[in-house]
Design a protein around this motif. Structure first.
Motif, PDB file in Angstrom:
ATOM      1  N   GLY A 290     -73.945  68.340 -15.338  1.00 50.82           N
ATOM      2  CA  GLY A 290     -75.388  68.252 -15.378  1.00 50.82           C
ATOM      3  C   GLY A 290     -76.016  68.474 -14.010  1.00 50.82           C
ATOM      4  N   PRO A 291     -77.351  68.654 -13.987  1.00 49.71           N
ATOM      5  CA  PRO A 291     -78.019  68.990 -12.725  1.00 49.71           C
ATOM      6  C   PRO A 291     -78.068  67.820 -11.754  1.00 49.71           C
ATOM      7  N   GLY A 292     -78.097  68.177 -10.485  1.00 52.42           N
ATOM      8  CA  GLY A 292     -78.356  67.216  -9.429  1.00 52.42           C
ATOM      9  C   GLY A 292     -79.725  67.474  -8.835  1.00 52.42           C
ATOM     10  N   ARG A 293     -79.915  67.117  -7.559  1.00 53.27           N
ATOM     11  CA  ARG A 293     -81.168  67.313  -6.860  1.00 53.27           C
ATOM     12  C   ARG A 293     -80.919  68.097  -5.575  1.00 53.27           C
ATOM     13  N   ILE A 294     -81.828  68.993  -5.259  1.00 54.15           N
ATOM     14  CA  ILE A 294     -81.748  69.756  -4.016  1.00 54.15           C
ATOM     15  C   ILE A 294     -83.124  69.798  -3.367  1.00 54.15           C
ATOM     16  N   VAL A 295     -83.180  69.406  -2.106  1.00 53.58           N
ATOM     17  CA  VAL A 295     -84.346  69.650  -1.261  1.00 53.58           C
ATOM     18  C   VAL A 295     -83.960  70.781  -0.311  1.00 53.58           C
ATOM     19  N   ALA A 296     -84.673  71.892  -0.404  1.00 53.76           N
ATOM     20  CA  ALA A 296     -84.369  73.068   0.423  1.00 53.76           C
ATOM     21  C   ALA A 296     -85.531  73.342   1.363  1.00 53.76           C
ATOM     22  N   ARG A 297     -85.226  73.561   2.639  1.00 50.75           N
ATOM     23  CA  ARG A 297     -86.290  73.839   3.602  1.00 50.75           C
ATOM     24  C   ARG A 297     -85.736  74.626   4.794  1.00 50.75           C
ATOM     25  N   ASN A 298     -86.604  75.472   5.338  1.00 52.20           N
ATOM     26  CA  ASN A 298     -86.339  76.186   6.597  1.00 52.20           C
ATOM     27  C   ASN A 298     -85.102  77.074   6.544  1.00 52.20           C
ATOM     28  N   ASN A 299     -84.762  77.607   5.371  1.00 45.94           N
ATOM     29  CA  ASN A 299     -83.637  78.517   5.241  1.00 45.94           C
ATOM     30  C   ASN A 299     -84.099  79.963   5.396  1.00 45.94           C
ATOM     31  N   CYS A 300     -83.186  80.860   5.767  1.00 46.99           N
ATOM     32  CA  CYS A 300     -83.457  82.295   5.865  1.00 46.99           C
ATOM     33  C   CYS A 300     -82.637  83.035   4.819  1.00 46.99           C
ATOM     34  N   PHE A 301     -83.266  84.028   4.180  1.00 49.72           N
ATOM     35  CA  PHE A 301     -82.614  84.796   3.126  1.00 49.72           C
ATOM     36  C   PHE A 301     -82.708  86.281   3.458  1.00 49.72           C
TER      37      PHE A 301
ATOM     38  N   GLY B 155     -86.290  68.046  -7.366  1.00 53.31           N
ATOM     39  CA  GLY B 155     -86.027  66.639  -7.148  1.00 53.31           C
ATOM     40  C   GLY B 155     -86.248  66.243  -5.703  1.00 53.31           C
ATOM     41  N   SER B 156     -85.990  64.992  -5.403  1.00 63.09           N
ATOM     42  CA  SER B 156     -86.183  64.471  -4.055  1.00 63.09           C
ATOM     43  C   SER B 156     -84.868  63.866  -3.551  1.00 63.09           C
ATOM     44  N   VAL B 157     -84.712  63.870  -2.226  1.00 63.67           N
ATOM     45  CA  VAL B 157     -83.522  63.304  -1.578  1.00 63.67           C
ATOM     46  C   VAL B 157     -83.996  62.558  -0.344  1.00 63.67           C
ATOM     47  N   SER B 158     -83.488  61.346  -0.134  1.00 59.52           N
ATOM     48  CA  SER B 158     -83.862  60.566   1.036  1.00 59.52           C
ATOM     49  C   SER B 158     -83.371  61.225   2.318  1.00 59.52           C
ATOM     50  N   ALA B 159     -84.055  60.963   3.414  1.00 60.33           N
ATOM     51  CA  ALA B 159     -83.659  61.507   4.707  1.00 60.33           C
ATOM     52  C   ALA B 159     -82.349  60.881   5.163  1.00 60.33           C
ATOM     53  N   VAL B 160     -81.580  61.649   5.926  1.00 58.45           N
ATOM     54  CA  VAL B 160     -80.328  61.118   6.482  1.00 58.45           C
ATOM     55  C   VAL B 160     -80.665  60.153   7.618  1.00 58.45           C
ATOM     56  N   PRO B 161     -79.796  59.177   7.884  1.00 59.19           N
ATOM     57  CA  PRO B 161     -80.122  58.126   8.857  1.00 59.19           C
ATOM     58  C   PRO B 161     -79.697  58.447  10.289  1.00 59.19           C
ATOM     59  N   TYR B 162     -79.118  59.603  10.532  1.00 61.50           N
ATOM     60  CA  TYR B 162     -78.599  59.906  11.865  1.00 61.50           C
ATOM     61  C   TYR B 162     -79.451  60.988  12.519  1.00 61.50           C
ATOM     62  N   PRO B 163     -79.480  61.063  13.857  1.00 60.41           N
ATOM     63  CA  PRO B 163     -80.228  62.121  14.534  1.00 60.41           C
ATOM     64  C   PRO B 163     -79.444  63.442  14.491  1.00 60.41           C
ATOM     65  N   TYR B 164     -80.155  64.551  14.481  1.00 59.50           N
ATOM     66  CA  TYR B 164     -79.509  65.865  14.557  1.00 59.50           C
ATOM     67  C   TYR B 164     -80.540  66.858  15.062  1.00 59.50           C
ATOM     68  N   THR B 165     -80.050  67.958  15.617  1.00 55.13           N
ATOM     69  CA  THR B 165     -80.903  69.034  16.110  1.00 55.13           C
ATOM     70  C   THR B 165     -80.769  70.218  15.168  1.00 55.13           C
ATOM     71  N   LEU B 166     -81.880  70.693  14.638  1.00 56.90           N
ATOM     72  CA  LEU B 166     -81.853  71.809  13.700  1.00 56.90           C
ATOM     73  C   LEU B 166     -82.140  73.112  14.442  1.00 56.90           C
ATOM     74  N   LEU B 167     -81.186  74.032  14.388  1.00 56.66           N
ATOM     75  CA  LEU B 167     -81.353  75.352  14.978  1.00 56.66           C
ATOM     76  C   LEU B 167     -82.231  76.200  14.055  1.00 56.66           C
TER      77      LEU B 167
ATOM     78  N   VAL C  63     -78.760  66.582  -2.444  1.00 54.08           N
ATOM     79  CA  VAL C  63     -78.300  67.511  -1.412  1.00 54.08           C
ATOM     80  C   VAL C  63     -79.503  68.059  -0.640  1.00 54.08           C
ATOM     81  N   ILE C  64     -79.445  67.992   0.678  1.00 56.78           N
ATOM     82  CA  ILE C  64     -80.455  68.602   1.542  1.00 56.78           C
ATOM     83  C   ILE C  64     -79.873  69.905   2.078  1.00 56.78           C
ATOM     84  N   VAL C  65     -80.536  71.001   1.791  1.00 54.11           N
ATOM     85  CA  VAL C  65     -80.088  72.334   2.221  1.00 54.11           C
ATOM     86  C   VAL C  65     -81.145  72.856   3.187  1.00 54.11           C
TER      87      VAL C  65
END
Length: 533
Positions: free
Chosen positions: A482-493, A503-515, A460-462
């Protein structure tokens, strides 16, 4: 301050009367009626400098200047009301321009009231600080939400609220758009009012009319609400990826368009073979619990008040645990947009049995027995975007069971973006096996249990999400899973925990714009849910 509505008048001093069967209105005339079918019961623009005819309960009420003369409630430490009119009024529209100034805490509001029985019993349309409008009933001080919708609410900006009560039908409008609707027969008559709940606010141009009521000049969108990124008119994320013999998600494009106004017509339309665009007009009561949708369908609500109650949608073949790869007849290419879901007895939307290329966008769901949107049993290439989940418990499940790896491993590819998880409790989403699951630019507020859970080696990419008052934004493992994997980045708390990643997660293959996550709360709360496409 927005321009004055065209119907606004400064004439004062004429007391209204409506014959022997109607008590004289308590306020003076300040509004020209809108047509032969409508008559003015009450009007006040406060330009005479007083609040004659109004009785107050709680708060601190004065007539002051806010661009023009207004009725101001200036205390943030109480529940406050100002009432007017007569108890014999039955079917009417009460409208006012409302400017919330300051909210003392979360989920505070300013409101207009109808069929007031007392200071603790009435119907009301509340503009809340969490960017929603609620149609509610208050009985002896205990409130019940009858309907809700997302709407941009900005302190310091004017909004026009109108609550119509006709027989047992209640309708709530914001800036001229119908956003909430319900049926309730607790009261058939009563006074009108305006109110605040731990909020300072100005009220102006109060008008009570029979018939449809005045049509306001639309209030401009507050300039401090971001409008980027643009909301998609075609499926993006995983639903846009060419896979399993399907190039993107187009739904019923190319087929006939039908508009349905009854449950029977709706169920017939979604079961037809071949492409079809099914337009839902009004709230349809389904017999429940789940109703099958065939391939190549677009199901879209008209306006902001259409949708389904009493039942949900099943996008998928019957369950068969022996099938471990996508069958040729798997349900595919389905779009569900702009629908309100209420009172579902199982799931609001269920995607199962290798269904693929599904886009679920700009819907609102509130009360139901189980999930808002569940995706399971090998389904994939799904995008869930710009939805408003309002107070649901088991919100979004991805992968139904720890023992279903044969169907789910390497599948359950889902994008969750620009959704508003509004005081939801859990499963936002809860993920088993899915990889790569993309959770980005969502707004979480006041989450009860947890936000995102990654289990059973899910990836999961969060990223770029806003977490406000969320003790547990995301974690690995859940209950006996059991546990999975999470890559977390650029979140606000904000007033939230830090989350658990690993853990690690591969990048998604589609384009997107991150706000940027700092813009997510205002953007998503203004754009998610019905009435926004």
């Amino acid at each position: 301050m927005s321009p004055n509505p065209a119907w606004r008048s400064r004439r004062r001093g004429l007391l209204l009367a409506f014959g022997a069967g109607m008590a004289a209105a308590a306020l003076v005339l300040g509004l020209t009626t809108t047509g032969a079918s409508a008559a003015t019961l009450l009007s006040d623009d406060f330009e005479d400098g007083n609040s004659a005819g109004w009785t107050t309960n709680g708060g601190s009420w004065t007539v002051t200047t806010d661009g023009s003369r207004v009725l101001r409630q200036s205390s943030t430490s109480s529940d406050a009301r100002a009432l007017a009119g007569t108890a014999s009024w039955t079917d009417y529209s009460v409208q006012a321009r409302v400017r919330p100034i300051s909210f003392n805490g979360s989920n505070r509001f300013a409101a207009v009231l109808a069929r007031v029985q007392s200071s603790t019993s009435y119907y009301y349309l509340a503009l809340r600080s969490n960017n929603t409008v609620e149609l509610k009933r208050l009985v002896g001080g205990s409130s019940t939400t009858l309907d809700t919708a997302s709407v941009g609410v900005s302190a310091g900006s004017w909004h026009t609220l109108r609550l119509e009560v006709t027989g047992s039908t209640l309708r709530g409008y914001v800036n001229g758009s119908l956003l909430t609707e319900a049926s309730d027969s607790n009261w058939s008559s009563g006074r009108v009012g305006v109110a605040t709940f731990y909020t300072t606010a100005s009220f102006d141009d109060v008008a009570v009319t029979t018939g449809a009521g005045p049509t306001p000049t639309p209030t401009a969108t507050p300039t401090n609400v971001p409008t980027n990124p643009p909301q998609p008119n075609v499926a993006d994320g995983w639903a846009s990826v060419d896979a399993w013999g399907q190039n993107g998600t187009s739904g019923g494009a190319g087929g006939p368009t039908v508009t349905v106004t009854s449950a029977s017509a709706f169920l017939s339309a979604i079961a037809q073979p071949g492409p079809r665009i099914v337009q839902v007009q009004g709230m349809l009561t389904l017999p429940g619990p789940m109703h099958d949708v065939t391939s190549d369908k677009t199901i879209v609500g008209l306006g902001s008040g259409s949708g389904l109650t009493g039942g949900g949608l099943n996008i998928g073949l019957p369950i068969d645990d022996d099938i471990t790869s996508p069958p040729s007849d798997a349900v595919h290419n389905v779009i569900v947009r702009n629908l309100n879901f209420r009172g579902w007895p199982d799931d609001a939307i269920n995607v199962q049995m290798f269904s693929h290329h599904v886009w679920i966008d700009h819907n609102t769901w509130t009360t139901g027995t189980d999930g808002g949107v569940d995706v399971k049993r090998g389904s994939s290439y799904v995008t869930i975007s710009y939805n408003h989940a309002d107070g649901t418990d088991k919100n979004m499940l991805l992968g139904h069971d720890d023992d279903n790896g044969a169907q789910d491993t390497g599948r359950l590819k889902v994008s969750y973006h620009h959704n508003w998880f509004d005081a939801t409790n859990q499963r936002n989403p809860r993920v088993r096996f899915g990889d790569q699951v993309h959770v980005y630019n969502n707004y979480y507020n006041d989450t009860g249990n947890y936000g995102v859970a990654s289990t059973e080696n899910a990836g999961v990419i969060v990223e770029g999400n806003a977490f406000v008052n969320v003790d547990d934004p995301f974690h690995l493992g859940e209950a006996s899973s059991g546990p999975g994997r999470i890559v977390a980045r650029n979140n606000c708390f904000t007033n939230s925990g830090a989350g658990e990643a690993g853990g690690s997660v591969s990048a998604v293959p589609y384009p997107y714009t991150l706000l940027p996550c700092a813009q997510v709360q205002s953007t998503v709360s203004a754009q998610a849910g019905t009435g926004r496409i």
